[in-house]
Design an enzyme around this catalytic site. Structure first.
Site, PDB file in Angstrom:
ATOM      1  N   HIS A   1       0.837  -0.906  -0.143  1.00 54.56           N
ATOM      2  CA  HIS A   1       0.453  -0.016   0.211  1.00 54.56           C
ATOM      3  C   HIS A   1       0.622   0.927  -0.199  1.00 54.56           C
ATOM      4  O   HIS A   1       1.557   1.631   1.176  1.00 54.56           O
ATOM      5  CB  HIS A   1      -0.382   0.119   1.114  1.00 54.56           C
ATOM      6  CG  HIS A   1      -1.492   0.922   1.586  1.00 54.56           C
ATOM      7  ND1 HIS A   1      -3.103   0.951   1.924  1.00 54.56           N
ATOM      8  CD2 HIS A   1      -1.943   2.354   0.686  1.00 54.56           C
ATOM      9  CE1 HIS A   1      -4.134   1.999   1.940  1.00 54.56           C
ATOM     10  NE2 HIS A   1      -3.243   2.879   0.796  1.00 54.56           N
TER      11      HIS A   1
ATOM     12  N   HIS B   1       0.967   5.420  -2.322  1.00 55.46           N
ATOM     13  CA  HIS B   1       0.917   6.368  -3.090  1.00 55.46           C
ATOM     14  C   HIS B   1       2.651   6.871  -3.561  1.00 55.46           C
ATOM     15  O   HIS B   1       2.835   7.710  -3.304  1.00 55.46           O
ATOM     16  CB  HIS B   1      -0.176   7.411  -2.332  1.00 55.46           C
ATOM     17  CG  HIS B   1      -1.760   6.709  -1.391  1.00 55.46           C
ATOM     18  ND1 HIS B   1      -2.676   6.537  -2.254  1.00 55.46           N
ATOM     19  CD2 HIS B   1      -1.044   6.487  -0.723  1.00 55.46           C
ATOM     20  CE1 HIS B   1      -2.955   6.018  -1.671  1.00 55.46           C
ATOM     21  NE2 HIS B   1      -2.996   5.441  -0.233  1.00 55.46           N
ATOM     22  N   LEU B   2       2.530   7.027  -5.218  1.00 51.60           N
ATOM     23  CA  LEU B   2       3.194   7.391  -5.776  1.00 51.60           C
ATOM     24  C   LEU B   2       2.903   8.441  -6.266  1.00 51.60           C
ATOM     25  O   LEU B   2       4.197   9.256  -7.342  1.00 51.60           O
ATOM     26  CB  LEU B   2       3.957   6.128  -6.642  1.00 51.60           C
ATOM     27  CG  LEU B   2       5.073   4.932  -5.310  1.00 51.60           C
ATOM     28  CD1 LEU B   2       5.605   3.975  -6.734  1.00 51.60           C
ATOM     29  CD2 LEU B   2       5.362   5.166  -4.689  1.00 51.60           C
ATOM     30  N   ARG B   3       2.008   8.954  -6.527  1.00 54.27           N
ATOM     31  CA  ARG B   3       1.094  10.330  -7.292  1.00 54.27           C
ATOM     32  C   ARG B   3       1.322  10.567  -8.972  1.00 54.27           C
ATOM     33  O   ARG B   3       1.038  11.047  -8.813  1.00 54.27           O
ATOM     34  CB  ARG B   3       1.814  11.538  -6.293  1.00 54.27           C
ATOM     35  CG  ARG B   3       1.049  11.006  -5.106  1.00 54.27           C
ATOM     36  CD  ARG B   3       0.216  11.640  -4.917  1.00 54.27           C
ATOM     37  NE  ARG B   3      -0.374  11.728  -3.243  1.00 54.27           N
ATOM     38  CZ  ARG B   3      -0.982  10.584  -2.445  1.00 54.27           C
ATOM     39  NH1 ARG B   3      -2.547  10.188  -2.730  1.00 54.27           N
ATOM     40  NH2 ARG B   3      -1.007  10.939  -1.259  1.00 54.27           N
TER      41      ARG B   3
ATOM     42  N   HIS C   1     -10.583  -0.408   1.013  1.00 51.72           N
ATOM     43  CA  HIS C   1     -11.058   1.039   2.236  1.00 51.72           C
ATOM     44  C   HIS C   1     -11.896   1.308   3.059  1.00 51.72           C
ATOM     45  O   HIS C   1     -13.230   1.169   2.613  1.00 51.72           O
ATOM     46  CB  HIS C   1      -9.816   2.026   1.031  1.00 51.72           C
ATOM     47  CG  HIS C   1     -10.332   3.430   2.191  1.00 51.72           C
ATOM     48  ND1 HIS C   1      -9.076   4.436   2.019  1.00 51.72           N
ATOM     49  CD2 HIS C   1     -11.493   4.121   2.902  1.00 51.72           C
ATOM     50  CE1 HIS C   1      -9.748   5.191   2.932  1.00 51.72           C
ATOM     51  NE2 HIS C   1     -10.758   4.929   3.325  1.00 51.72           N
TER      52      HIS C   1
ATOM     53  N   HIS D   1      -5.368  -1.032   5.582  1.00 54.28           N
ATOM     54  CA  HIS D   1      -4.917  -0.091   7.239  1.00 54.28           C
ATOM     55  C   HIS D   1      -5.907   0.102   7.838  1.00 54.28           C
ATOM     56  O   HIS D   1      -6.866   1.144   8.681  1.00 54.28           O
ATOM     57  CB  HIS D   1      -5.115   1.265   6.927  1.00 54.28           C
ATOM     58  CG  HIS D   1      -5.260   2.106   5.895  1.00 54.28           C
ATOM     59  ND1 HIS D   1      -6.778   1.678   5.943  1.00 54.28           N
ATOM     60  CD2 HIS D   1      -5.576   2.499   4.698  1.00 54.28           C
ATOM     61  CE1 HIS D   1      -7.525   2.398   5.010  1.00 54.28           C
ATOM     62  NE2 HIS D   1      -6.704   3.102   4.085  1.00 54.28           N
TER      63      HIS D   1
ATOM     64  N   ASP E   1       1.181   2.752   3.630  1.00 60.04           N
ATOM     65  CA  ASP E   1       0.269   4.195   3.376  1.00 60.04           C
ATOM     66  C   ASP E   1       0.880   5.147   3.435  1.00 60.04           C
ATOM     67  O   ASP E   1       0.040   5.984   3.325  1.00 60.04           O
ATOM     68  CB  ASP E   1      -1.491   3.946   3.719  1.00 60.04           C
ATOM     69  CG  ASP E   1      -2.546   4.452   3.800  1.00 60.04           C
ATOM     70  OD1 ASP E   1      -1.927   5.071   2.722  1.00 60.04           O
ATOM     71  OD2 ASP E   1      -3.401   4.916   4.230  1.00 60.04           O
TER      72      ASP E   1
END
Ligand code: DOR
Ligand code: ZN
Length: 435
Positions: free
Chosen positions: A58, A60-62, A179, A232, A305
């Site tokens: 998990h 987030h690389l945007r 989520h 999460h 996350d």
């Protein structure tokens, strides 16, 4: 590729120190003493611990869309420095990763950069709008070979749609990661619903918003004979539901973030937006329940996350701050602090929750492997006795929103190897030359 000799290291932190020779992408030899072959790079690791490379389900690389806050390149550097050899990049990009155009791009970028395997996560619904299922089969068959789907950032809250997603995923042999947030219970919520939020005047996010979805999805997975993964997990009640569901034989797995294992909602006193995150930091009693659940296997693994945000999105009124915190480069140290120093996990346990279990959940055959001759050299060398102080500007991420600023934490990653190539050593990432 030059051979690499890791000298004086203890696999899983157990037994006598050994030398480990890596060549042709594999562990070639493990012995009490090995002479360095010609041209070998030697990593002096006396007193250090060898573990299989970490796998993050998990992050987030945007990219695409918010390259001002993170890119596959900067996120890969943070991952390699954090000891990761595989990460899963969430689908809430712009455009959303809901077609092979995006998922194949993310995979290809990761391979070009070569610091970590970046597995794209595909969206469950088109545009994350919660209305129409994506063409999961197309993304699974693309070059990015998507094996996990999630609307993370948002909950797949329509129960019929979630049921169909689980049925479809089950037929394809892919995983749905949820989520868990019942949106009708979190309208306007910015903090855990409890005495702290009430005192500080912050709108509360009740535990039941998470727990009701975890319970519902366990039942849907049971009926669909499908697997479901809970992103999460953040409450003691979620732990109880997971325990119940696993006892019933339901195929449910769950992850917990480092921050939910170390931090609690007492920190909101400062009104510092860096502490805003979804799900929110909970109470100390939840933190203890999550630690116990990770130690005894009710929660299967750690996932960061990692959620980069620009300074202007965090340095503002608490309720306007974007939710999310950096996590890749601090994960090992936070786990060492919350789980190892407390005696809840030994280093073999860390290998289980940060490498073996996430690799198995995602179905990565060459990750989370035993530290044995002939196995792929996806490895991390950890100095268990080092301590370091977190300085946001020194992190490799393009963003600086770490909640651990100025904290001194135990354990450092001294080297990471991906298929026998050093991707990080002595605090510097080493991208593939000549890209
Ligand atoms: O805090 C969070 N940030 N939680 C999420 O679910 C999404 C993430 C993000 O994308 O920033
Ligand atoms: Zn999420």
């Amino acid at each position: 590729m030059n051979p690499i000799l890791i000298r004086g290291v203890r696999p899983y932190g157990e037994g006598e120190p050994v030398d480990v020779l890596v060549s042709d992408g594999q562990i070639a030899q493990i012995a009490a003493s090995i002479t360095a072959p010609d041209g070998a790079e030697v990593i002096e690791a006396a007193g250090q611990v060898l573990l299989p490379g970490f796998v993050d389900l998990h992050t987030h690389l945007r990219e695409p869309g918010r390259e001002d806050t993170e890119t596959v390149e900067t996120g890969s550097a943070a991952a390699a420095l954090g000891g990761f050899t595989a990460v899963f990049a969430m689908a809430n990009t712009d455009p959303v990763a809901d077609s092979p155009v995006v998922t194949d791009h993310v995979w290809a970028r990761g391979q070009q950069i070569g610091l970590v395997d970046v597995h794209p996560v595909g969206a469950v619904t088109v545009g994350l709008d919660g209305k129409q299922l994506t063409e999961m089969a197309l993304m699974a068959a693309g070059s990015g070979r998507v094996r996990m789907f999630s609307d993370d950032g948002k909950c797949v809250h329509d129960p019929l749609l979630m049921r169909r997603a689980l049925e479809y995923a089950s037929g394809l042999g892919v995983l749905i990661a949820q989520h868990a947030e019942e949106p009708r219970l979190t309208v306007g919520a910015v903090a855990h619903e409890g005495p702290n939020a009430a005192r500080l005047g912050l709108a509360g996010w009740p535990r039941a918003a998470e727990e009701s979805i975890v319970a519902r999805d366990a039942l849907l997975a049971r009926d669909a004979k499908a697997r479901v993964h809970i992103c999460h997990a953040s409450t003691a009640g979620t732990v109880e539901i997971l325990k119940w569901a696993k006892d019933q034989g339901i195929s449910i797995t769950a992850e917990v973030t480092p921050h939910h294992l170390l931090l609690d909602d007492g920190l909101l006193e400062s009104y510092d937006g860096v502490f805003r995150v979804n799900p929110p930091l909970r109470e100390a009693s939840d933190v203890l329940a999550l630690r116990a659940a990770l130690a005894d296997g009710v929660i299967d693994c750690v996932a960061t996350d990692h959620a980069p945000h620009a300074a202007q999105e965090k340095c503002c009124e608490f309720s306007h701050a974007r939710p999310g915190m950096l996590g890749l480069q601090t994960a090992l140290s936070v786990i060492a602090e919350a789980m190892v120093e407390t005696g809840l996990l030994d280093w073999r346990g860390v290998a289980r929750v940060m490498s073996e279990n996430p690799a198995a959940i995602a179905g990565l055959p060459d990750q989370g492997r035993p530290l044995e001759v002939g196995e792929p050299a996806n490895l991390v060398v950890v100095d268990p006795d080092a301590r370091w102080t977190v300085e946001p500007a020194e992190l490799a991420s393009k963003s600086a929103n770490t909640p651990y600023r100025a904290m001194t934490l135990p354990a450092t990653v001294t080297a990471t190897l991906l298929r026998g190539r050093v991707t990080a050593a002595d605090g510097a990432a080493r991208p593939v030359a000549g890209r």
